[in-house]
Scaffold this active site. Structure first.
Site, PDB file in Angstrom:
ATOM      1  N   HIS A   1      -0.424  65.878  96.413  1.00  0.00           N
ATOM      2  CA  HIS A   1       0.350  65.525  95.020  1.00  0.00           C
ATOM      3  C   HIS A   1       1.034  67.110  94.788  1.00  0.00           C
ATOM      4  CE1 HIS A   1       0.985  65.629  90.347  1.00  0.00           C
ATOM      5  NE2 HIS A   1       1.803  65.026  90.843  1.00  0.00           N
TER       6      HIS A   1
ATOM      7  N   CYS B   1      -6.968  68.253  89.040  1.00  0.00           N
ATOM      8  CA  CYS B   1      -5.608  68.762  88.429  1.00  0.00           C
ATOM      9  C   CYS B   1      -4.860  67.556  87.727  1.00  0.00           C
ATOM     10  CB  CYS B   1      -4.747  69.538  89.546  1.00  0.00           C
ATOM     11  SG  CYS B   1      -5.393  70.976  90.115  1.00  0.00           S
ATOM     12  N   HIS B   2      -4.585  66.341  88.583  1.00  0.00           N
ATOM     13  CA  HIS B   2      -3.866  65.378  87.786  1.00  0.00           C
ATOM     14  C   HIS B   2      -4.517  64.025  88.071  1.00  0.00           C
ATOM     15  CE1 HIS B   2      -1.082  68.660  88.657  1.00  0.00           C
ATOM     16  NE2 HIS B   2      -0.896  68.674  87.484  1.00  0.00           N
ATOM     17  N   GLY B   3      -5.754  63.985  88.527  1.00  0.00           N
ATOM     18  CA  GLY B   3      -6.556  62.793  88.573  1.00  0.00           C
ATOM     19  C   GLY B   3      -6.517  61.986  89.786  1.00  0.00           C
TER      20      GLY B   3
END
Lengths: 326, 189, 411
Positions: free
Chosen positions: B134, B153-155
């Site tokens: 990502h 960080c963003h799953g």
């Protein structure tokens, strides 16, 4: 103009002694140089230098001014100029010579002298010793390098990899000095550029055109083949070895490093002190300037390009200006 | 202030061979000069020399991972458990967001089967660049809904073969060039 | 003379920009249409050559800065890494080190051109002074740049020159400590020299812009030293001088290539390939060749403070030349007596340069003192006196007349 000519001549006459001083030094040492290389192998074959009182059979001390006092100007003698394969605009290294030179460095010099800017991978470079990749890996693996810290926080030894730099024989400068009578053996990576031959202003003008850049290898070769007995009346400190080519003093802390047959060459090259000196000097020129061959090749192409370009520009300029009075 | 008067100064604008040749040489010269100025920013010989790293994996038992730095990035060397291998093999390609193997050892078109993500003949041994596709964070191992990696960080969630299953990451984490040089040593790069 | 331009670009985008920022008109009036005397000889090429060399030094310098580490323990290794590992790093380094030498070679030719042809005379005094400022900035930049590889000459050259400041009465030692950032040349000195070395070329570029602006007010001088009288005397800068400048530059670049590719260490000192050692001074400390004449002047004077004043004075005095030279005639072409002194001055400079490279002993010291006396005498005695007493040859009434006469003589 007459006034200027008179003054110029007067100035030149004043300058002549200064220039002559430069010219005299090489001239005085020239006859000595021719005698010295012949004498040097005889002198340096001894493992231990003879006591200072013993006379050697060399003509060299007699040919130079009779030295009844300690010399104060160094080097006592200027190096003789040698032929090198890498000299001149089309010079290139002799691969076999570089490989022999590396062998000499590894077997003799590396016991005392580090070469920290060289990595094992450089030994495989084109324009250099050009060892094959597996040979490079084997040469690297044949030495131990320090690595770490490991997970326990300790430094450890492991076989070398091509990406490693050549390990130093001593941990630091102080250890190197302590092991060598107070004088640490200098690093050799750029030694061929860190030394030169003082040739005076007139030769400097000539050298600009002949592209003489081999002062370093000339010096190193002269030093390595120049060990000899000091002439009568000259004494050197205990534990040092007389060498008239040494830059800073009459003698070095380094003992004569070579004797005939010391390093076993596998390609049939002569196993003499002179050959070892030549091979290691060429190797040192390569370690100092690994891109020398590429540099000169590109230089040739660039200068041809620029000459063509300057020629075109010249005719363009003439064409642009032809109708204009100037 | 004087401006040029064409009667006094004829403009030499004739396009003849000399001017074209000269102009051509200038363009070629500019390109030849520009290349070294640009190439000097490419990785230098020292950086390229560190492009390979040898890893001793003799201490890695099943269920254990070792992380090595390679080209400045974390590479995980894991000996997967049988459970992890079974879970990875059970996944259908159609369930995957990214069906490409992303394996530098295989052609670009290889699909993301477990066989194409693990070591041929040693399917327990799993080597992967542990960087989330990502925005580049380092995901945490053996976490998340798929028993693989979870990026805090963003799953993003990866499975036991490092393939993206859930979250914003677009691609499976990359497998670098590697090979076993002996039973206990892996050369990466 | 470039004033408001009547130039209108044809391209619509260019027109839009021109209304808001008349850059195209500015470039056109300054470097395309700019009326330039038609009789300039090749000595006038060196301004353009210098501009090119400044650009080359900035480009190669910024590239080197991408790879260099300004720390006393790492500097030499980073330079070696550039020479060995960075792609074309050896080329960038040699271009930069030899480029500095050629930059100074060109600046000396440029200054001597100015001295010979009276380019400093009214109304070009400020142009001349800006030039001296550029020269001073160049010397500072070059001195600091030479310290960066942190070799023996880098370190000891820095030590000798920064020690000059201890000659200042009362505050000398404090100033020198302040310069060093310590009690001797060391890492803090290296770091600040790196910062300033990066800064100075951009200051030079700014002063060069002022220098060219100051030139463009009266326009170029010319070899006969007679003012432009009509448009007959001039040609537009483009294509006449753009092409001639590129030709001159291409010849200059052959010299540059000869140095860089075949004898890249010819102008350097082998001692600078030895790592800096604060505990051991080299046998002979020698600056780079372009600083040798000033070094000779410094050492010729036995008193420390006076020697330092003479060193800076030797450069500063050049700024006063517009007022020291009393001749009403600009060009030495028409000054048969002064012309001979000019050539003696050139030989003096070369002689001082040679003496700067030799150990300060015996006959060398005497010669350096004689030549130093002549150096200052040339500015303080020869220029005022010869200007007043000399009878110049008759000047042509215009540039055109001089050109036509020369071509008639050739035919």
């Amino acid at each position: 103009m007459k006034l200027a000519a008179t003054i110029f001549t007067a100035a030149a006459l004043c300058a002549l002694p200064a220039l002559a001083q430069d010219a005299a030094a090489p001239a005085a040492s020239a006859p000595a140089d021719q005698a010295a290389p012949a004498a040097a192998p005889a002198a340096t074959q001894q493992a231990v230098p003879p006591p200072a009182t013993e006379q050697t059979t060399t003509a060299a001390p007699a040919a130079s001014a009779p030295q009844v006092s300690q010399p104060t100007e160094f080097p006592i003698k200027k190096p003789g100029l040698q032929k090198w394969s890498f000299a001149g605009p089309f010079g290139r290294f002799d691969t076999a010579q570089l490989q022999r030179g590396y062998q000499v460095y590894k077997e003799v010099c590396s016991n005392c002298h580090s070469m920290k800017y060289m990595a094992f991978r450089n030994l495989g470079q084109e324009g250099g010793p050009h060892f094959a990749a597996d040979e490079v890996a084997a040469l690297a693996a044949s030495v131990q390098v320090t690595d770490g810290p490991n997970d326990a926080g300790d430094m450890f030894q492991r076989p070398g990899k091509p990406s490693d730099h050549f390990p130093s024989p001593f941990a630091d400068t102080q250890a190197a000095a302590a092991a060598n009578g107070g004088a640490p053996p200098p690093d050799l990576s750029v030694m061929a550029k860190a030394r030169g031959v003082e040739r005076g202003v007139l030769w400097a003008v000539v050298d600009f055109f002949t592209q003489y850049q081999e002062g370093g290898p000339d010096y190193i070769h002269a030093l390595l083949t120049g060990f000899q007995d000091p002439p009568a009346g000259v004494t050197v400190p205990e534990g040092t070895y007389y060498n008239p080519y040494f830059l800073n003093a009459a003698s070095t802390h380094m003992p004569p490093p070579f004797k005939d047959g010391l390093v076993a060459y596998t390609d049939g090259a002569p196993q003499t002190i002179d050959q070892y000196a030549r091979d290691v000097s060429s190797f040192l020129m390569w370690t100092a300037e690994p891109h020398l061959v590429e540099r000169k090749r590109i230089g040739f192409e660039v200068i041809i390009f620029l000459v063509v370009f300057a020629g075109l520009m010249y005719f363009t300029k003439k064409r642009v200006w032809e109708k204009v009075a100037h | 202030m004087a401006s040029s008067d064409t009667a006094d100064h004829p403009e030499p604008t004739r396009r003849d061979f000399l001017y074209i040749a000269t102009g051509g040489v200038v363009v070629v010269g500019a390109a030849l000069i520009a290349w070294p100025l640009i190439d000097q920013m490419n990785p230098d010989a020292a950086a390229l020399a560190l492009a390979q790293v040898d890893v001793d994996v003799s201490s890695v038992k099943p269920g254990e991972s070792l992380i090595v730095k390679w080209r400045g990035k974390p590479v995980v060397v894991r000996q997967r458990t049988d459970k992890e291998i079974t879970e990875a093999k059970a996944v259908n390609l159609s369930e995957l967001r990214d069906q490409n193997a992303r394996n530098a050892n295989l052609p670009d078109s290889a699909t993301a089967t477990d066989a194409n993500r693990s070591t041929p003949g040693k399917e327990a041994w799993f080597v992967m660049i542990q960087i989330c596709t990502h925005l580049g964070c380092v995901p945490l191992g053996q976490q998340g809904n798929y028993d693989g990696w979870f990026c805090p960080c963003h799953g993003s969630q990866y499975d036991t073969a490092g393939r993206i299953r859930q979250g914003p990451a677009p691609q499976n984490m990359a497998i670098p060039l590697y090979k076993f040089t002996s039973d206990t040593t892996i050369r990466i790069g | 003379m470039a004033g408001t331009s009547s130039y209108q670009p044809t391209n619509p985008v260019a027109k839009w920009i021109e209304v808001r920022l008349p850059i195209f008109g500015f470039i056109h009036s300054s470097f395309v249409a700019f009326p330039t005397p038609r009789n300039l000889n090749y000595w006038w090429n060196f301004g353009a050559i210098l501009t090119f060399m400044l650009g080359a030094q900035i480009v190669t310098g910024i590239i080197l800065a991408m790879h260099y580490t300004p720390n006393a323990d790492l500097a030499m290794s980073s330079v070696e890494s550039i020479m060995r590992d960075v792609n074309y790093g050896w080329l960038m380094r040699y271009l930069h080190s030899n480029g500095a030498s050629l930059f100074f070679f060109a600046v000396y030719v440029h200054i001597l051109r100015g001295l010979y042809y009276g380019s400093y005379k009214e109304p070009r005094e400020i142009l001349w002074i800006l030039g001296v400022i550029i020269f001073l900035l160049m010397i500072a930049a070059a001195f600091m740049g030479y310290v960066l590889p942190w070799g023996q000459m880098s370190f000891w050259g820095a030590t000798v020159i920064t020690n000059l400041f201890t000659a200042i009465p009362l505050v000398g030692n404090s100033v020198t400590t302040w310069l060093w950032g310590g009690f001797s040349v060391d890492n803090p000195t290296l770091n600040r020299f790196y910062s300033l070395h990066y800064l100075l070329p951009f200051m030079i570029a700014g002063v060069v812009a002022l220098h060219i602006w100051a030139l463009h007010v009266p326009g170029n001088g010319n070899p006969v030293g007679v003012d432009v009288k009509s448009s007959q005397d001039t040609v537009p800068f483009h294509p006449y001088y753009t092409i001639k400048d590129v030709f001159g530059l291409s010849v200059f670049l052959i010299l540059f290539a000869w140095l860089v590719f075949y004898i890249p260490n010819y102008l350097g000192d082998p001692d600078n390939y030895v790592a800096a050692n604060p505990l051991q001074t080299p046998a002979h400390i020698v600056p780079e060749w372009y600083l040798l004449p000033f070094y000779a002047i410094l050492r010729a004077i036995p008193n420390k403070l006076v020697g330092v004043l003479a060193l800076f004075g030797a450069i500063a005095i050049v700024a006063f030349v517009p007022w020291l030279d009393t001749s009403r005639v600009r060009s030495s072409t028409f000054r048969p007596i002064y012309r001979q002194f000019f050539w003696i001055f050139v030989i003096t400079g070369l002689g001082l340069g040679y003496l700067g490279s030799q150990p300060p002993e015996g006959g060398y010291v005497i010669a350096a003192r004689i030549l130093t006396i002549y150096y200052f005498a040339h500015f303080l005695i020869v220029m005022p006196v010869v200007g007043l007493l000399e009878r110049p040859k008759p000047l042509p009434t215009s540039i055109t007349e001089a050109v036509l006469a020369k071509n008639a003589a050739k035919a």
